[in-house]
Design a protein around this motif. Structure first.
Motif, short mmCIF file in Angstrom:
data_model
loop_
_atom_site.label_atom_id
_atom_site.label_comp_id
_atom_site.label_asym_id
_atom_site.label_seq_id
_atom_site.Cartn_x
_atom_site.Cartn_y
_atom_site.Cartn_z
N UNK A 1 0.83 -1.20 0.00
CA UNK A 1 0.00 0.00 0.00
C UNK A 1 0.86 1.26 0.00
N UNK A 2 0.33 2.30 -0.61
CA UNK A 2 0.99 3.60 -0.55
C UNK A 2 -0.05 4.68 -0.29
N UNK A 3 0.40 5.76 0.32
CA UNK A 3 -0.44 6.96 0.48
C UNK A 3 -0.07 7.91 -0.63
N UNK A 4 -1.06 8.31 -1.42
CA UNK A 4 -0.82 9.17 -2.58
C UNK A 4 -0.88 10.64 -2.18
N UNK A 5 -0.17 11.47 -2.94
CA UNK A 5 -0.23 12.94 -2.80
C UNK A 5 0.04 13.41 -1.37
N UNK A 6 1.01 12.80 -0.71
CA UNK A 6 1.25 13.15 0.69
C UNK A 6 1.77 14.57 0.84
N UNK A 7 1.28 15.24 1.88
CA UNK A 7 1.77 16.57 2.23
C UNK A 7 0.81 17.70 1.94
N UNK A 8 -0.27 17.40 1.21
CA UNK A 8 -1.19 18.48 0.82
C UNK A 8 -2.37 18.62 1.77
N UNK B 1 4.63 2.58 1.22
CA UNK B 1 5.22 3.69 0.48
C UNK B 1 4.47 4.99 0.76
N UNK B 2 5.20 6.08 0.67
CA UNK B 2 4.62 7.42 0.77
C UNK B 2 4.99 8.18 -0.50
N UNK B 3 3.98 8.66 -1.21
CA UNK B 3 4.23 9.41 -2.45
C UNK B 3 4.21 10.91 -2.12
N UNK B 4 5.34 11.55 -2.32
CA UNK B 4 5.45 12.98 -2.04
C UNK B 4 4.76 13.74 -3.17
N UNK B 5 3.80 14.57 -2.82
CA UNK B 5 2.99 15.25 -3.82
C UNK B 5 3.84 16.08 -4.79
N UNK B 6 3.43 16.04 -6.06
CA UNK B 6 4.18 16.72 -7.11
C UNK B 6 4.30 18.22 -6.93
N UNK B 7 3.40 18.82 -6.15
CA UNK B 7 3.47 20.27 -5.94
C UNK B 7 4.74 20.67 -5.21
#
Length: 236
Positions: free
Chosen positions: A134-141, A156-162
């Motif tokens: 599992x991963x968390x998508x768009x993390x940090x927003x 996994x942690x996906x760092x948001x593209x912003x």
């Protein structure tokens, strides 16, 4: 496609499954409007069911064609991971198609729409117990992002593209991406940077120590028929 931090493709190819809408001319367009409507009227769980079945059917076709099956990330909406009937459906589909769960990663999107974090955590554990990741998508927003990271046992942690697209020019974005990466690593998770578009960005992410890269600087989107053609055949 997902790549390692030195722009090296992992031994096992890893793709994220994305939706596209065909227009009247047959060209693929963004599904943003369709997804927004599905979310508005409460139909995202039905969309997720369709995506899961199509994804597993594609994997089954690769097995029949004796192709090497890549790892595949499938997005799930926040509502689906707290829906008992969706959990039952997902177990049924995994059993019906006999997919190798070690190749499947579910990305939890719209974490802000998760109404019951305890139930979502149980969902994650149930499928991790049979080999899924599992991963968390768009993390940090989102304001509650750190709480989700603490409570959901993801891989996994996906760092948001912003925070990524200007990381080579903006010190604030660099600091935020680094803090997310450090926190995820502290919690025993690996990190994926989204929206990686050029070598300058890759250099900064290498400095930070991000584990994997995703974006047009790594690999362009392809329809599944093209992906299947590129996959190696199993040696007999």
């Amino acid at each position: 496609v997902l790549a390692g931090i030195n722009n090296q493709v992992p031994v096992n190819l890893h793709y994220e499954l994305l939706l596209g809408i065909a227009d009247k001319q047959g060209a693929l367009t963004s599904p943003e409007e369709f997804i927004a409507s599905a979310e508005r009227y409460g139909f995202m769980t039905l969309v997720d069911r369709w995506v899961v079945r199509e994804a597993f059917s594609w994997i089954s076709s690769l097995v029949d064609a004796q192709k090497v099956v890549p790892s595949l990330s499938i997005n799930l909406s926040g509502g689906s991971v707290t829906d008992d009937s969706f959990m039952d459906y997902l177990f049924e589909q995994i059993s019906e198609y006999g997919v190798g769960t070690s190749r499947i990663c579910f990305e939890i999107t719209e974490t802000g729409t998760i109404s019951n974090l305890v139930k979502a955590a149980d969902f994650v554990r149930a499928f991790r117990n049979i080999g899924c990741k599992f991963s968390i998508d768009d993390f940090g927003t989102g304001l509650a992002s750190h709480n989700y990271l603490r409570e959901l046992p993801v891989d996994y942690v996906k760092i948001d593209g912003s925070f990524i697209t200007q990381i080579h020019k903006n010190r604030n974005d660099y600091a935020i991406a680094r803090s997310i990466n450090d926190l995820a690593h502290f919690l025993g998770q690996e990190t994926i940077a989204e929206s990686v578009e050029n070598e300058e960005i890759i250099t900064k992410l290498s400095e930070i120590g991000v584990d994997y890269l995703q974006g047009w600087g790594v690999g362009r989107p392809k329809v599944l028929t093209e992906v299947a053609k590129d996959l190696s055949s199993i040696e007999k």
